[in-house]
Enzyme design. Sequence first.
Site, PDB file in Angstrom:
ATOM      1  N   GLU A  42       0.865  -1.187   0.000  1.00 19.95           N
ATOM      2  CA  GLU A  42       0.000   0.000   0.000  1.00 19.95           C
ATOM      3  C   GLU A  42       0.901   1.236   0.000  1.00 19.95           C
ATOM      4  O   GLU A  42       1.801   1.344   0.826  1.00 19.95           O
ATOM      5  CB  GLU A  42      -0.920  -0.015   1.229  1.00 19.95           C
ATOM      6  CG  GLU A  42      -1.658   1.291   1.513  1.00 19.95           C
ATOM      7  CD  GLU A  42      -2.490   1.782   0.335  1.00 19.95           C
ATOM      8  OE1 GLU A  42      -3.283   0.999  -0.211  1.00 19.95           O
ATOM      9  OE2 GLU A  42      -2.335   2.961  -0.040  1.00 19.95           O
ATOM     10  N   CYS A  89     -18.588  13.481  21.458  1.00 15.19           N
ATOM     11  CA  CYS A  89     -19.751  13.394  20.559  1.00 15.19           C
ATOM     12  C   CYS A  89     -20.087  11.938  20.246  1.00 15.19           C
ATOM     13  O   CYS A  89     -21.234  11.551  20.207  1.00 15.19           O
ATOM     14  CB  CYS A  89     -19.499  14.153  19.264  1.00 15.19           C
ATOM     15  SG  CYS A  89     -19.041  15.869  19.513  1.00 15.19           S
ATOM     16  N   THR A 119     -11.744   3.643  -1.292  1.00 16.31           N
ATOM     17  CA  THR A 119     -12.680   2.895  -0.429  1.00 16.31           C
ATOM     18  C   THR A 119     -13.117   3.721   0.775  1.00 16.31           C
ATOM     19  O   THR A 119     -14.245   3.629   1.234  1.00 16.31           O
ATOM     20  CB  THR A 119     -12.037   1.578   0.066  1.00 16.31           C
ATOM     21  OG1 THR A 119     -11.483   0.898  -1.048  1.00 16.31           O
ATOM     22  CG2 THR A 119     -13.065   0.692   0.736  1.00 16.31           C
ATOM     23  N   CYS A 124     -18.932  17.848  16.611  1.00 15.20           N
ATOM     24  CA  CYS A 124     -17.938  18.908  16.792  1.00 15.20           C
ATOM     25  C   CYS A 124     -16.733  18.682  15.895  1.00 15.20           C
ATOM     26  O   CYS A 124     -15.818  19.493  15.859  1.00 15.20           O
ATOM     27  CB  CYS A 124     -17.542  19.077  18.255  1.00 15.20           C
ATOM     28  SG  CYS A 124     -16.164  18.049  18.801  1.00 15.20           S
ATOM     29  N   CYS A 180     -11.809  16.564  20.862  1.00 12.54           N
ATOM     30  CA  CYS A 180     -10.924  15.407  21.003  1.00 12.54           C
ATOM     31  C   CYS A 180      -9.688  15.508  20.128  1.00 12.54           C
ATOM     32  O   CYS A 180      -8.719  14.799  20.366  1.00 12.54           O
ATOM     33  CB  CYS A 180     -11.673  14.105  20.729  1.00 12.54           C
ATOM     34  SG  CYS A 180     -12.184  13.889  19.021  1.00 12.54           S
ATOM     35  N   HIS A 212     -25.304  -3.823  -2.035  1.00 13.38           N
ATOM     36  CA  HIS A 212     -26.403  -3.831  -2.989  1.00 13.38           C
ATOM     37  C   HIS A 212     -27.045  -5.202  -3.103  1.00 13.38           C
ATOM     38  O   HIS A 212     -26.419  -6.224  -2.838  1.00 13.38           O
ATOM     39  CB  HIS A 212     -25.907  -3.350  -4.357  1.00 13.38           C
ATOM     40  CG  HIS A 212     -25.560  -1.904  -4.346  1.00 13.38           C
ATOM     41  ND1 HIS A 212     -26.377  -0.945  -4.872  1.00 13.38           N
ATOM     42  CD2 HIS A 212     -24.500  -1.249  -3.822  1.00 13.38           C
ATOM     43  CE1 HIS A 212     -25.818   0.241  -4.691  1.00 13.38           C
ATOM     44  NE2 HIS A 212     -24.683   0.084  -4.057  1.00 13.38           N
ATOM     45  N   CYS A 239     -13.510  11.296  22.938  1.00  9.75           N
ATOM     46  CA  CYS A 239     -14.406  11.946  21.970  1.00  9.75           C
ATOM     47  C   CYS A 239     -15.800  11.966  22.578  1.00  9.75           C
ATOM     48  O   CYS A 239     -16.415  10.932  22.771  1.00  9.75           O
ATOM     49  CB  CYS A 239     -14.407  11.182  20.650  1.00  9.75           C
ATOM     50  SG  CYS A 239     -15.736  11.638  19.530  1.00  9.75           S
ATOM     51  N   VAL A 279       5.000   1.010  -5.536  1.00  5.74           N
ATOM     52  CA  VAL A 279       5.626   0.252  -6.622  1.00  5.74           C
ATOM     53  C   VAL A 279       6.137   1.258  -7.656  1.00  5.74           C
ATOM     54  O   VAL A 279       5.393   2.127  -8.109  1.00  5.74           O
ATOM     55  CB  VAL A 279       4.619  -0.714  -7.271  1.00  5.74           C
ATOM     56  CG1 VAL A 279       5.237  -1.423  -8.471  1.00  5.74           C
ATOM     57  CG2 VAL A 279       4.134  -1.720  -6.241  1.00  5.74           C
TER      58      VAL A 279
END
Lengths: 491, 419
Positions: free
Chosen positions: A37, A411, A47, A444, A449, A55, A409, A178
């Site tokens: 990667e 929220c 992604t 937020c 955070c 689906h 966090c 690569v």
Amino acid sequence: MAERLLYADVVIVGGGIAGTAIARELSQYELDVILLEKEIELCFGVTKATHSFIHCGLPEEDTPLINKLSLESNPMFNQLCKELDVPFMRVGKLYTVMNKNEIKILEKIKEKGDIVGVPNLEIVNKEKLREMEPNITDKAVAALYTPTTGLVSPWELVIALAENAMENKVKIMLNTKVTQILPQEDDVFIIKTNRGFIKSKFLINAAGLFADEIANMIGEDNFVMIPLKEERYILDERITGLVNHLIRSPITGDFISPTKKELAPIENNIIMGCVPQKIKDKTDATTSKEGFKRVFNYAKEMFPSISAKDIITSFAGSVPLNSRTNDYIIEPSQRVPKFINAILGGIGVTASPAMAKLIVEILISQGLKLIKKQNFNPYRKGIPDFRTLPEEERKALIAKDPRYGHVVCRCETVTEGEIVEAIRRGARTVDGVKYRTKAGMGRCQGGFCGPRVIEILARELNIPVTEVTKKGNNSRLLLFKSKELLRKNWR
Amino acid sequence: MVLQKADLVVIGAGPAGVAAAIKAKEMGVNNVIIMERAEQLGGLLHQCIHNGFGLQYFKEDLTGPEYAYNFIEKAKGLGIKFLLETMALDISPKREITAVSNKEGIINLHPKAIILAMGCRERTRGAINIPGTRPAGIFTAGVAQRFVNVEGFIPGKKVVILGSGDVGMIMARRLTLEGVKVEAMVEILPYVGGLIRNEVQCIHDFNIPLFLEHTVVDVHGTERVKAVTIAKIDKDRNPIYKTKRKIECDTLLLSVGLIPENELSLKAGIKLDPVTGGPIVDETMQTNVSGIFAAGNVVHVHDLVDYVSFEGELAGSNAANYILSQALFPKMKINLKAGEGIRYIVPSTISGQKKATLYMRVLKPDRDVVVKVGDDFLRKHLPIVKPSEMLKIIIPLSKLKMLKDETKELTISCTKGRK
């Protein structure tokens, strides 16, 4: 550092849904598999910003492979997500029309779906529709109901596939780009990367939007990848309960995701969507005033109580299309048969499990010998989700590790324990922590955070705070220490 | 745990919460607990290291930490209990609190009264929907303030600030003093959003380029912010594209407003005012849920901390009354309605039985206006008003006693005039 040479049976290029699905599928065989990667973390390409739908498999005109793979994949998700401890829910989709004349369109779609075997399709009338969606506009007259449509978090799935693949001895190399592929006389590839060379018998091109660049390296130049941009808007959690199903227009393709409370582990805020538009720049993730208008107008038309005030954030993502066909390209290269393209496009997350099995078949047909591992472990356990755990389990977790009692966090109610665990499993950036734990994803948007997450990343990775990035490369968040600029200015 | 014995739980240890707890304790409430999610008391005051605090309350010019220190020392002296790094997860309409901390684990409390003092949060990029890329280097002004003043880090060296709220202006000055170049402050309105004194002391005195009636129309850079494009806006707030200009910078700060933080309030079944975003409260600062009071920025965003403390004390004394002798509570008989020129009024109802202190904001800046209560019940001439500067109007009891018994509503307006 001396450049090293690694050996593999199969090298997979790309750590998105295609690459990780293949890696996990191959991890059940006695093989040396390496996944490469180029970004600092997995799932940092297309992604990450894709939508979460699985689906049902309704077919399109000219995409036989997409149709086949999505229809085959859909029923696999229950088992797959159970093994990988990834939240999954069949929420069902309602293709909703606003005009009686348009019911014909729904009937046509249903007929095609019935023929290929999409299960339990049903056209629902206005009354039934209102029963299923009490807050939908009065103007909606009918809908095609597809009960097998599901929701899954794409990045959770990618992370889970990768973690399980690693558990079963797949090697994952991040920050590894690569730069050259050299097919050798004796039927192997030498793959040159910024981190050394790899000698491999097979090479799978799962590089998504950048698959054309990888294919070019072996002289395959009969297609280019074109990004199809989609804009998305996320609404405040307060809207929870407003929308029960995925709502989609069969005419424009606009959509709104459901917001059930039970979806909290996947996504608890409505994502309003937008049909894609073709763009040139592969890194373009800009949102626009026009996109906003379009997305918001559809949402407001379908659910009049949605207000612009409820929007907490927006983002854009790209669907990778190829110029050769409207379909996926899942096949060996004409030029170098042991170079196999695994190029998905729209609804790629849905198609990924069956696609991975197809890749295995192709590998066998190209001469790869596969022996099942005796000790393959199909199970992976996710990071504990403090927010949705019952009180007793919360208590047990805190008793084991008090950091699970420290909410970082507010929220999304994410604890320090979860963040530390995400870093232990491979999160290296603020975005990586966010995708794995949801810290900073709430209303937020990391206001409270953010500083804490940066501090924890620096502490756990043992790096200076000024080296912590949002998403790798040159995305450092805090550029200087206090007084550093003054000292520079005085000199 | 013995904590279940709490008589009063205050959620939030900012200026409102601490003042409320002190007052309730002084009035004789036994077990007062303040629950705070941060690791220290004082709320956001500890990062406000500039001066200008306390002119009303202490008649003295203090910094934020000094102002907070006075209250915190007093609260400690009175034996008020603090639960730090403790996050309230849920409050039921019956006043059952579920909280969590790493020291105590899950905490359940059922006090006789609750005071909500959670404060507010900043509006973010998403909330105002700025188009463009999503690179690193976009922060709200308050987050930047925390980095600079508490953590000791500077976000970047060339900064554009969108919005001209008080925190944004304070940060323009603070960053300039740190050697950062503040390239522009961009405000969509024709006037500055924060206090006049901040405009003078932070923007004009430091020669910060101020672009009024402008907004950010694009953000550039994929990894780190490289530039922003700003443009003038027309009367419908659409950008005029020929006025576009690109400003190179590595950081974009947002100072585009504050939102009362009321997710817990909603769980408790508390009704919110759509204009303020905070709980609807009566003159005792009680919400629609019996025994749950609210004070400070969680009710409506204040511009001066002194008034937050006064409001906290009001909530604290009434919560004490509620706990000690419920019978003393008067009936709320008169609704207060925002009329012409007024954006909102806190409280929304009064009893008419005691002096009423009303806090309100006007819709737009103006000179020579008259604030009227009722038809001609009370009037006050003001030489200058601004939405950023909260108005305080007191209706004395002697005046209220002159109201007819059947009066159910008083409309407050702000119109042009000298008398």
